[in-house]
Scaffold this active site. Sequence first.
Site, mmCIF file in Angstrom:
data_model
loop_
_atom_site.group_PDB
_atom_site.id
_atom_site.type_symbol
_atom_site.label_atom_id
_atom_site.label_comp_id
_atom_site.label_asym_id
_atom_site.label_seq_id
_atom_site.Cartn_x
_atom_site.Cartn_y
_atom_site.Cartn_z
ATOM 1 N N GLY A 1 0.746 -1.301 0.057
ATOM 2 C CA GLY A 1 -0.100 -0.488 -0.424
ATOM 3 C C GLY A 1 0.888 1.792 -0.615
ATOM 4 O O GLY A 1 1.408 1.769 -0.439
ATOM 5 N N SER A 2 0.738 2.239 0.376
ATOM 6 C CA SER A 2 1.126 3.224 0.875
ATOM 7 C C SER A 2 2.229 4.109 1.510
ATOM 8 O O SER A 2 2.872 4.437 1.370
ATOM 9 C CB SER A 2 0.134 4.694 1.094
ATOM 10 O OG SER A 2 -0.908 4.718 0.559
ATOM 11 N N THR A 3 2.839 1.990 1.722
ATOM 12 C CA THR A 3 4.383 2.645 2.636
ATOM 13 C C THR A 3 5.244 2.686 2.003
ATOM 14 O O THR A 3 6.043 2.917 2.360
ATOM 15 C CB THR A 3 3.999 1.451 3.861
ATOM 16 O OG1 THR A 3 4.253 -0.378 2.970
ATOM 17 C CG2 THR A 3 3.163 1.497 4.458
ATOM 18 N N ILE A 4 5.087 1.793 0.683
ATOM 19 C CA ILE A 4 6.174 2.130 -0.357
ATOM 20 C C ILE A 4 6.210 4.190 -0.727
ATOM 21 O O ILE A 4 7.226 4.407 -1.749
ATOM 22 C CB ILE A 4 6.163 1.486 -1.712
ATOM 23 C CG1 ILE A 4 4.413 2.133 -2.358
ATOM 24 C CG2 ILE A 4 5.784 0.671 -0.435
ATOM 25 C CD1 ILE A 4 5.064 0.803 -3.814
ATOM 26 N N LYS A 5 4.968 4.566 -0.617
ATOM 27 C CA LYS A 5 5.138 6.195 -1.637
ATOM 28 C C LYS A 5 6.459 7.459 -1.413
ATOM 29 O O LYS A 5 7.103 7.362 -1.790
ATOM 30 C CB LYS A 5 3.792 6.582 -0.690
ATOM 31 C CG LYS A 5 3.475 6.336 -1.475
ATOM 32 C CD LYS A 5 1.217 7.753 -0.857
ATOM 33 C CE LYS A 5 0.389 6.129 -0.961
ATOM 34 N NZ LYS A 5 -0.473 7.216 -1.150
#
Length: 630
Positions: free
Chosen positions: A329-333
């Site tokens: 999810g957004s943790t790789i942003k």
Amino acid sequence: MRSVTPLKNLDRELARFRGRVKFGAAFVVLLAGVLLARAFHLQIVAHEHYIERAESNRISLVPAPPNRGLILDRKGQVLAENYSAYTVELTRAQADDMDATLDEIGKLIEITPGQLRRFRRLLAESHEFETVPLKSKLTDDEVAILAANRYRLPGAEVRARLFRNYRGGPGMAHVVGFIGRINDRDLKRVRESGLDKDYAGTVHIGKTGLEQSYEALLHGRAGFDQMETDANGRAVRIISRIPPVPGKDLRLHLDASLQAVAEHAFGDYLGGLVALDPNTGGVLALVSKPGFDPNLFVDGIDPETWKSLNESPERPMVNRALRGIYPPGSTIKPLMALAGLELGLRRPDDSIVDPGFFRLPNSRHRYRDWKPGGHGVVDLRRSISQSCDTYYYELAVDMGIDRMHDYLAQFGLGEKTGIDLQGESSGLLPSRAWKQRRWKQPWYPGETVIAGIGQGYHLTTPLQLAAMTAMLANGGKRIEPRLVEAVREPHRRVWQTQAPVVRGEVAIDPENLAVVRQGMLDVTRPGGTAAASAAGAPYSIAGKTGTAQVVGIKQGARYDAARLAREHRDHALFIAYAPAENPVIAVAVMVENGGSGSGTAAPIARAVFDYYLTGKRPGAMKLEADNAAD
């Protein structure tokens, strides 16, 4: 006058007699010669051989298994220890009637149906001359009763055995692991390693966790007692002894109290958490919720308990921290933003106007932002703090899936971290070549769009996310996570510290990294997605929230967790390190079906930070500790 024929010819009879005497004498002499020759061979020629055989009949080598090494946490708290107890064991080859012996034992001491089922299972898996435990941890009264009735129990014997005790309970089960009885596969592996003598008399071996990974260090080497025996095989005295060498002790980076705080913070939720020291790679906490009691496996788990664990829908036997794979999810942003800067695709002050969705050229399909109506004007820092999906949809398309794959791979995504536990999953970092190889299909532009926010084919473990976060915290050093911090020889006080294993370092422009870190710091400040969880902290936190879809949402529909069954709700994620200015701990939290990274996962990380950095425990845990002290 008629002649008289004599009845006997004395001369001829005498000649015959003398011939027989000579033959008998010669035969006797021949036999005596054979006996003398045989005696000469036995007493002179083969003396050494037969004296050794005679000694072997008089002397038996009895193996003495070693004490297994201890496992301690960083503060010296014992997590795995040994204790001695009596057990009644049976040998199939010595029991004339196994059922009758079992019946007799059942009349003398209590044998539960579960113990009987476990015994029969182990008996079926054992060899004819192997001893199989029927009941362990006998009381003094039970030992005395069985000893007094030994003559009635052919094939049964009471023995003193070392047992393993795991103090950490279910919360430590996936870290420490457990030992179990050696099976044929284990024996084959031991023989192939040339360690047969070291395992003489040993009946247990590490099966999972550290018990398995560090088996060679923990086990030690078996010793031997030279026992003189009488004609009935009974021991008379010990002639000599080669003492066993105990296994080595292990001291972990892990803090058992921090582990308990993290486990408690999950409450009723399932999931995984990994906390690392970003400077050494030391694993400070590794939680997989739910756990199980490792002590159940030490003496052989009964079939009913095994079935309940193995078939439980909560899957307590799966180490979610290492083997659970979820979309990041957004943790790789933060990584995507860093890639955009490093590849020259974005500058810190470049902005977009977010209408709440993104469309590919010549396409009517809308890729929605999580916030209806969008975030307005968004630059790189705000894209992280507000978790703007639209910003990363556009960035992903500009970057392309292959450049995305190559950059993210430098931070260990899609690859095993190398932690000192077995069974780690590598996750999946998709690319054009991977899809062609796996599915024989081309890569589509829409798949690149959703890959930009950690959805689609992306799969990671909590451990990988923690290692990635540690690299953001330490400036790009890729250090293998390690649970064991030091090893100690038996009976010595000196610990040998294990050096960190550095795989390499990603070259990052410090200015670019500073911008991304500032965006992560903004996440936990007013206006950021995790501001509420960081409020009032006496230290700074840099983090990133995330959610991972479990079920798809139709175009035009909105996600409403309240209307979904719990198992269909999004997974909640949060990565963070603290203090932001000088990180000493990096955390990744994944809560299955937790719904919101900011509302569910971030508070768990906050509890971990509070205890590690300030010593503060959650209120409920403090109350329990106070009551225990009283």
